[in-house]
Design a protein around this motif. Structure first.
Motif, PDB file in Angstrom:
ATOM      1  N   GLU A  58       0.781  -1.231  -0.048  1.00  0.00           N
ATOM      2  CA  GLU A  58       0.108  -0.043   0.036  1.00  0.00           C
ATOM      3  C   GLU A  58       0.921   1.425   0.223  1.00  0.00           C
ATOM      4  O   GLU A  58       0.560   2.143  -0.838  1.00  0.00           O
ATOM      5  CB  GLU A  58      -0.880   0.086   1.316  1.00  0.00           C
ATOM      6  CG  GLU A  58      -2.373   0.768   1.127  1.00  0.00           C
ATOM      7  CD  GLU A  58      -2.854   0.824   2.526  1.00  0.00           C
ATOM      8  OE1 GLU A  58      -3.695   1.651   2.644  1.00  0.00           O
ATOM      9  OE2 GLU A  58      -2.596  -0.243   3.306  1.00  0.00           O
ATOM     10  N   VAL A  59       1.675   1.171   0.905  1.00  0.00           N
ATOM     11  CA  VAL A  59       2.856   2.202   0.733  1.00  0.00           C
ATOM     12  C   VAL A  59       3.610   2.591  -0.279  1.00  0.00           C
ATOM     13  O   VAL A  59       3.747   3.882  -1.043  1.00  0.00           O
ATOM     14  CB  VAL A  59       4.031   2.237   2.047  1.00  0.00           C
ATOM     15  CG1 VAL A  59       4.952   3.241   2.156  1.00  0.00           C
ATOM     16  CG2 VAL A  59       3.320   2.161   3.223  1.00  0.00           C
ATOM     17  N   ARG A  60       3.804   1.450  -1.228  1.00  0.00           N
ATOM     18  CA  ARG A  60       4.727   1.325  -2.487  1.00  0.00           C
ATOM     19  C   ARG A  60       3.641   2.300  -3.208  1.00  0.00           C
ATOM     20  O   ARG A  60       4.062   2.923  -4.208  1.00  0.00           O
ATOM     21  CB  ARG A  60       4.768   0.048  -2.662  1.00  0.00           C
ATOM     22  CG  ARG A  60       6.235   0.040  -3.801  1.00  0.00           C
ATOM     23  CD  ARG A  60       6.699  -1.491  -3.907  1.00  0.00           C
ATOM     24  NE  ARG A  60       7.598  -1.823  -2.870  1.00  0.00           N
ATOM     25  CZ  ARG A  60       7.568  -2.980  -2.187  1.00  0.00           C
ATOM     26  NH1 ARG A  60       6.523  -3.840  -2.344  1.00  0.00           N
ATOM     27  NH2 ARG A  60       8.302  -3.208  -1.339  1.00  0.00           N
ATOM     28  N   ASP A  61       2.431   1.557  -3.300  1.00  0.00           N
ATOM     29  CA  ASP A  61       1.432   2.396  -4.260  1.00  0.00           C
ATOM     30  C   ASP A  61       1.240   3.849  -4.044  1.00  0.00           C
ATOM     31  O   ASP A  61       1.161   4.625  -4.958  1.00  0.00           O
ATOM     32  CB  ASP A  61      -0.064   1.839  -4.066  1.00  0.00           C
ATOM     33  CG  ASP A  61      -1.046   2.063  -4.840  1.00  0.00           C
ATOM     34  OD1 ASP A  61      -0.627   2.148  -6.036  1.00  0.00           O
ATOM     35  OD2 ASP A  61      -2.467   1.747  -4.608  1.00  0.00           O
ATOM     36  N   ALA A  62       1.155   4.367  -2.593  1.00  0.00           N
ATOM     37  CA  ALA A  62       1.296   5.611  -2.344  1.00  0.00           C
ATOM     38  C   ALA A  62       2.136   6.364  -2.719  1.00  0.00           C
ATOM     39  O   ALA A  62       2.089   7.719  -3.451  1.00  0.00           O
ATOM     40  CB  ALA A  62       0.854   5.752  -0.990  1.00  0.00           C
ATOM     41  N   ALA A  63       3.495   5.707  -2.866  1.00  0.00           N
ATOM     42  CA  ALA A  63       4.853   6.615  -3.188  1.00  0.00           C
ATOM     43  C   ALA A  63       4.684   6.587  -4.831  1.00  0.00           C
ATOM     44  O   ALA A  63       5.012   7.697  -5.352  1.00  0.00           O
ATOM     45  CB  ALA A  63       5.886   5.410  -2.806  1.00  0.00           C
ATOM     46  N   GLU A  64       4.137   5.789  -5.457  1.00  0.00           N
ATOM     47  CA  GLU A  64       4.214   6.048  -6.781  1.00  0.00           C
ATOM     48  C   GLU A  64       3.003   6.896  -7.337  1.00  0.00           C
ATOM     49  O   GLU A  64       3.031   7.395  -8.424  1.00  0.00           O
ATOM     50  CB  GLU A  64       3.608   4.579  -7.430  1.00  0.00           C
ATOM     51  CG  GLU A  64       4.031   4.404  -8.923  1.00  0.00           C
ATOM     52  CD  GLU A  64       4.099   2.778  -9.344  1.00  0.00           C
ATOM     53  OE1 GLU A  64       4.055   1.877  -8.505  1.00  0.00           O
ATOM     54  OE2 GLU A  64       3.991   2.467 -10.577  1.00  0.00           O
ATOM     55  N   LYS A  65       1.873   6.873  -6.360  1.00  0.00           N
ATOM     56  CA  LYS A  65       0.906   7.790  -6.969  1.00  0.00           C
ATOM     57  C   LYS A  65       1.220   9.229  -6.566  1.00  0.00           C
ATOM     58  O   LYS A  65       0.842  10.152  -7.194  1.00  0.00           O
ATOM     59  CB  LYS A  65      -0.379   7.413  -6.188  1.00  0.00           C
ATOM     60  CG  LYS A  65      -0.888   6.111  -6.906  1.00  0.00           C
ATOM     61  CD  LYS A  65      -2.483   6.108  -6.670  1.00  0.00           C
ATOM     62  CE  LYS A  65      -3.255   4.867  -7.487  1.00  0.00           C
ATOM     63  NZ  LYS A  65      -3.686   4.077  -6.461  1.00  0.00           N
ATOM     64  N   LEU A  66       1.717   9.527  -5.210  1.00  0.00           N
ATOM     65  CA  LEU A  66       1.601  10.681  -4.761  1.00  0.00           C
ATOM     66  C   LEU A  66       3.174  11.110  -4.536  1.00  0.00           C
ATOM     67  O   LEU A  66       3.324  12.447  -4.846  1.00  0.00           O
ATOM     68  CB  LEU A  66       0.765  10.870  -3.526  1.00  0.00           C
ATOM     69  CG  LEU A  66       0.750  12.143  -2.690  1.00  0.00           C
ATOM     70  CD1 LEU A  66      -0.346  13.075  -3.690  1.00  0.00           C
ATOM     71  CD2 LEU A  66       0.327  11.947  -1.485  1.00  0.00           C
ATOM     72  N   LEU A  67       3.999  10.591  -4.036  1.00  0.00           N
ATOM     73  CA  LEU A  67       5.313  10.649  -3.482  1.00  0.00           C
ATOM     74  C   LEU A  67       6.367  11.175  -4.369  1.00  0.00           C
ATOM     75  O   LEU A  67       7.057  12.123  -4.302  1.00  0.00           O
ATOM     76  CB  LEU A  67       5.812   9.977  -2.268  1.00  0.00           C
ATOM     77  CG  LEU A  67       4.720   9.536  -1.170  1.00  0.00           C
ATOM     78  CD1 LEU A  67       5.645   8.646   0.045  1.00  0.00           C
ATOM     79  CD2 LEU A  67       4.448  10.832  -0.430  1.00  0.00           C
TER      80      LEU A  67
END
Lengths: 82, 82
Positions: A58-67
Motif C-alpha cells: 500500500e505504501v509502495r502504491d502511495a509512493a508511486e501515486k503521490l510521493l
C-alpha cells in the motif's frame, strides 16, 4: 508504531538543478571534490504493530501515486529497523 | 567513487507543514493510517576511492553549515555501502 522510509531521488539521466546549486555552494564554501544530488525523504508512521507485506504494498502504491513523480524520479521503499 | 548519504529531517518538536499536507493528501486518496514527515536526502559523491574519517568529518561539517538548518532540522551522515 512501525515506520517505513520512502526515498525519492531524481533519475540518473535527469538534470538536478537543486543538487547542482548545492554542489556549487559547497565549492564556494571551500568544500572540494563533493558532487551532490538532492532528493526527498519521507518517514511514514504506519498504524499497527508491524508492517505487513500488504501494508508495505500500500505504501509502495502511495509512493508511486503521490510521493514520487515516476517520469523523472525513482523511489525506494523500506521498513525501518528500529 | 565513494558515496555519502545525508538525511535531513525536521526536528520532532517542529511543525512539518509539507508532511502534514502529504498526510492529508494520502487520506483523500484513500490511504488510511499513514502519517508522514517530509525531509531531504542528499547523495554526495566524494572524490577518491574511499571515504576516510577526515573526509566524512568534512561532509558532516558541510551538512551542518549548508545542508541542514540545525535550528529546526536534524541530520544524519553515513557512508553508503555499495
Amino acid at each position: 508504531m512501525a515506520r517505513v522510509i520512502v526515498d525519492v531521488m531524481p533519475k540518473p539521466e535527469i538534470l538536478d538543478p537543486q543538487g547542482k546549486a548545492v554542489t556549487g555552494a559547497l565549492k564556494r564554501l571551500g568544500f572540494e571534490g563533493l558532487t551532490v544530488r538532492q532528493g526527498k525523504r519521507f518517514e511514514i508512521t504506519v498504524e499497527g504493530d508491524e508492517v505487513t507485506p500488504d501494508r508495505l504494498d500500500e505504501v509502495r502504491d502511495a509512493a508511486e501515486k503521490l510521493l514520487a513523480n515516476t517520469v523523472i524520479e525513482a523511489f525506494d521503499v523500506r521498513v525501518e529497523n528500529a
